[in-house]
Design a protein around this motif. Sequence first.
Motif, PDB file in Angstrom:
ATOM      1  N   GLU A  15      45.998  49.638  31.544  1.00 17.16           N
ATOM      2  CA  GLU A  15      45.039  48.477  31.780  1.00 17.16           C
ATOM      3  C   GLU A  15      45.119  47.420  31.188  1.00 17.16           C
ATOM      4  OE1 GLU A  15      41.029  50.328  31.659  1.00 17.16           O
ATOM      5  OE2 GLU A  15      40.777  49.826  33.930  1.00 17.16           O
ATOM      6  N   GLY A  16      45.198  46.283  31.737  1.00 17.83           N
ATOM      7  CA  GLY A  16      45.359  44.830  31.189  1.00 17.83           C
ATOM      8  C   GLY A  16      46.680  44.376  31.220  1.00 17.83           C
ATOM      9  N   ASP A  17      47.815  45.356  31.757  1.00 19.90           N
ATOM     10  CA  ASP A  17      49.285  44.822  31.787  1.00 19.90           C
ATOM     11  C   ASP A  17      49.328  44.090  33.105  1.00 19.90           C
ATOM     12  OD1 ASP A  17      51.049  47.777  30.604  1.00 19.90           O
ATOM     13  OD2 ASP A  17      49.936  46.218  29.467  1.00 19.90           O
ATOM     14  N   THR A  18      50.414  43.184  33.035  1.00 27.85           N
ATOM     15  CA  THR A  18      50.672  42.346  34.103  1.00 27.85           C
ATOM     16  C   THR A  18      52.044  43.019  34.831  1.00 27.85           C
ATOM     17  OG1 THR A  18      49.829  40.447  33.414  1.00 27.85           O
ATOM     18  CG2 THR A  18      51.635  40.264  35.045  1.00 27.85           C
ATOM     19  N   VAL A  19      52.274  43.284  36.308  1.00 30.14           N
ATOM     20  CA  VAL A  19      53.203  43.776  36.892  1.00 30.14           C
ATOM     21  C   VAL A  19      53.764  43.020  37.963  1.00 30.14           C
ATOM     22  CG1 VAL A  19      52.325  46.341  36.468  1.00 30.14           C
ATOM     23  CG2 VAL A  19      51.621  44.921  38.640  1.00 30.14           C
ATOM     24  N   THR A  20      55.013  42.977  38.035  1.00 32.31           N
ATOM     25  CA  THR A  20      55.743  42.419  39.322  1.00 32.31           C
ATOM     26  C   THR A  20      56.701  43.342  40.041  1.00 32.31           C
ATOM     27  OG1 THR A  20      55.804  40.530  37.623  1.00 32.31           O
ATOM     28  CG2 THR A  20      57.335  40.536  39.547  1.00 32.31           C
ATOM     29  N   GLY A  59      42.430  36.211  43.817  1.00 34.36           N
ATOM     30  CA  GLY A  59      42.078  36.979  42.416  1.00 34.36           C
ATOM     31  C   GLY A  59      43.125  37.120  41.670  1.00 34.36           C
ATOM     32  N   ARG A  60      43.470  38.567  41.119  1.00 35.88           N
ATOM     33  CA  ARG A  60      44.294  38.638  40.019  1.00 35.88           C
ATOM     34  C   ARG A  60      45.737  38.955  40.914  1.00 35.88           C
ATOM     35  NH1 ARG A  60      44.022  43.367  38.858  1.00 35.88           N
ATOM     36  NH2 ARG A  60      42.186  43.956  39.943  1.00 35.88           N
ATOM     37  N   LEU A  61      45.758  38.777  42.278  1.00 34.16           N
ATOM     38  CA  LEU A  61      47.096  39.103  42.867  1.00 34.16           C
ATOM     39  C   LEU A  61      47.748  37.759  43.387  1.00 34.16           C
ATOM     40  CD1 LEU A  61      45.650  41.934  43.395  1.00 34.16           C
ATOM     41  CD2 LEU A  61      46.790  42.478  45.010  1.00 34.16           C
ATOM     42  N   SER A  62      48.965  37.811  43.185  1.00 35.17           N
ATOM     43  CA  SER A  62      49.702  36.505  43.834  1.00 35.17           C
ATOM     44  C   SER A  62      50.838  37.084  44.288  1.00 35.17           C
ATOM     45  CB  SER A  62      49.986  35.484  42.804  1.00 35.17           C
ATOM     46  OG  SER A  62      50.571  35.885  41.502  1.00 35.17           O
ATOM     47  N   SER A  63      51.543  36.234  45.225  1.00 32.83           N
ATOM     48  CA  SER A  63      52.769  36.469  45.764  1.00 32.83           C
ATOM     49  C   SER A  63      53.569  35.181  46.397  1.00 32.83           C
ATOM     50  CB  SER A  63      52.609  37.468  47.245  1.00 32.83           C
ATOM     51  OG  SER A  63      53.906  37.865  47.551  1.00 32.83           O
ATOM     52  N   ASN A  75      52.511  39.763  42.282  1.00 34.06           N
ATOM     53  CA  ASN A  75      52.282  39.880  40.971  1.00 34.06           C
ATOM     54  C   ASN A  75      50.819  40.427  40.702  1.00 34.06           C
ATOM     55  OD1 ASN A  75      54.249  38.960  39.215  1.00 34.06           O
ATOM     56  ND2 ASN A  75      54.194  36.956  39.749  1.00 34.06           N
ATOM     57  N   ILE A  76      50.587  41.349  39.905  1.00 36.31           N
ATOM     58  CA  ILE A  76      49.215  41.740  39.465  1.00 36.31           C
ATOM     59  C   ILE A  76      49.104  41.432  38.103  1.00 36.31           C
ATOM     60  CG2 ILE A  76      47.350  43.435  39.770  1.00 36.31           C
ATOM     61  CD1 ILE A  76      49.213  44.638  41.536  1.00 36.31           C
ATOM     62  N   THR A  77      47.933  40.569  37.447  1.00 31.75           N
ATOM     63  CA  THR A  77      47.576  40.242  36.356  1.00 31.75           C
ATOM     64  C   THR A  77      46.329  41.220  35.903  1.00 31.75           C
ATOM     65  OG1 THR A  77      46.289  38.631  36.765  1.00 31.75           O
ATOM     66  CG2 THR A  77      48.700  37.948  36.484  1.00 31.75           C
ATOM     67  N   ALA A  78      46.392  41.550  34.654  1.00 30.19           N
ATOM     68  CA  ALA A  78      44.978  42.266  34.119  1.00 30.19           C
ATOM     69  C   ALA A  78      44.793  43.212  35.013  1.00 30.19           C
ATOM     70  CB  ALA A  78      43.891  41.302  34.060  1.00 30.19           C
ATOM     71  N   THR A  79      45.974  44.108  35.190  1.00 30.80           N
ATOM     72  CA  THR A  79      45.647  45.678  35.826  1.00 30.80           C
ATOM     73  C   THR A  79      44.595  46.426  35.527  1.00 30.80           C
ATOM     74  OG1 THR A  79      47.573  46.649  34.637  1.00 30.80           O
ATOM     75  CG2 THR A  79      48.236  45.527  36.564  1.00 30.80           C
ATOM     76  N   LEU A 111      52.404  52.459  42.149  1.00 32.73           N
ATOM     77  CA  LEU A 111      51.865  51.702  40.779  1.00 32.73           C
ATOM     78  C   LEU A 111      50.820  52.669  40.366  1.00 32.73           C
ATOM     79  CD1 LEU A 111      51.518  49.559  38.757  1.00 32.73           C
ATOM     80  CD2 LEU A 111      50.103  48.534  40.430  1.00 32.73           C
ATOM     81  N   THR A 112      51.006  53.228  39.161  1.00 37.57           N
ATOM     82  CA  THR A 112      50.006  54.025  38.428  1.00 37.57           C
ATOM     83  C   THR A 112      49.388  53.227  37.220  1.00 37.57           C
ATOM     84  OG1 THR A 112      51.089  55.944  39.099  1.00 37.57           O
ATOM     85  CG2 THR A 112      49.426  56.209  37.378  1.00 37.57           C
ATOM     86  N   VAL A 113      48.121  52.993  37.300  1.00 39.20           N
ATOM     87  CA  VAL A 113      47.396  52.321  35.955  1.00 39.20           C
ATOM     88  C   VAL A 113      46.588  53.134  35.390  1.00 39.20           C
ATOM     89  CG1 VAL A 113      46.230  50.262  35.303  1.00 39.20           C
ATOM     90  CG2 VAL A 113      47.452  50.103  37.270  1.00 39.20           C
ATOM     91  N   HIS A 114      46.840  53.456  33.959  1.00 37.35           N
ATOM     92  CA  HIS A 114      46.231  54.311  33.096  1.00 37.35           C
ATOM     93  C   HIS A 114      45.264  53.651  32.412  1.00 37.35           C
ATOM     94  CE1 HIS A 114      48.456  57.833  33.845  1.00 37.35           C
ATOM     95  NE2 HIS A 114      49.697  57.517  33.741  1.00 37.35           N
ATOM     96  N   PRO A 115      44.082  54.076  32.021  1.00 38.84           N
ATOM     97  CA  PRO A 115      43.074  53.580  31.001  1.00 38.84           C
ATOM     98  C   PRO A 115      43.365  53.096  29.735  1.00 38.84           C
ATOM     99  CG  PRO A 115      42.294  55.692  32.161  1.00 38.84           C
ATOM    100  CD  PRO A 115      43.774  55.512  32.609  1.00 38.84           C
TER     101      PRO A 115
END
Lengths: 115, 114
Positions: A15-20, A59-63, A75-79, A111-115
């Motif tokens: 959580e909190g990471d940014t992914v592309t 929101g937190r998603l952009s393309s 891109n997903i920021t602050a996952t 995509l797997t986002v861990h707490p």
Amino acid sequence: EDKVVQSPLSLVVHEGDTVTLNCSYEVTNFRSLLWYKQEKKAPTFLFMLTSSGIEKKSGRLSSILDKKELSSILNITATQTGDSAIYLCATLHWAGGTSYGKLTFGQGTILTVHP
Amino acid sequence: NAGVTQTPKFQVLKTGQSMTLQCAQDMNHNSMYWYRQDPGMGLRLIYYSASEGTTDKGEVPNGYNVSRLNKREFSLRLESAAPSQTSVYFCASSERASPLYEQYFGPGTRLTVT
């Protein structure tokens, strides 16, 4: 043959990471590129990018669509854990000899986002 | 708005049995589609209906038939189910069949053929 390739195939973050997420395509008569999010059920529409709209944000998603490189990134920021899903990229293009816009999907990125 | 709805959610058939998957949309869309999703194969188009009264084959039509009952409803029929038709089936709709209109998907039907 029309082809859409996504990378990576899977991604694990905290959580909190940014992914592309990446998507490249080779299709004839390209018209638009779409991103979908698929959780347990149906793919949910996120964005459509065309030559007249090469950048979208929600929101937190952009393309962004790069028509020169025949590719797109999501891109997903602050996952958050709720972002865990399969992200599908697809192109829409006229299928030769038909009357519809053909949707060609990539394999998806898990995509797997861990707490 | 419910969007795109599908019934049933799950179904188990024996080889040779027949069944019809139902799909309806309340977005006043002209075009509707049936896809199947298999592991490692992505989503593949079975049949589509560009507008009410028309239907055409997609990439993998063999073993299926469709009916565009009216503007809202598009059904998919398996006349004699085979194990190779075990898959998740999605219905989708779009305002028009043009590649400039996004497609919206229903929740899917998980079909197992034994």
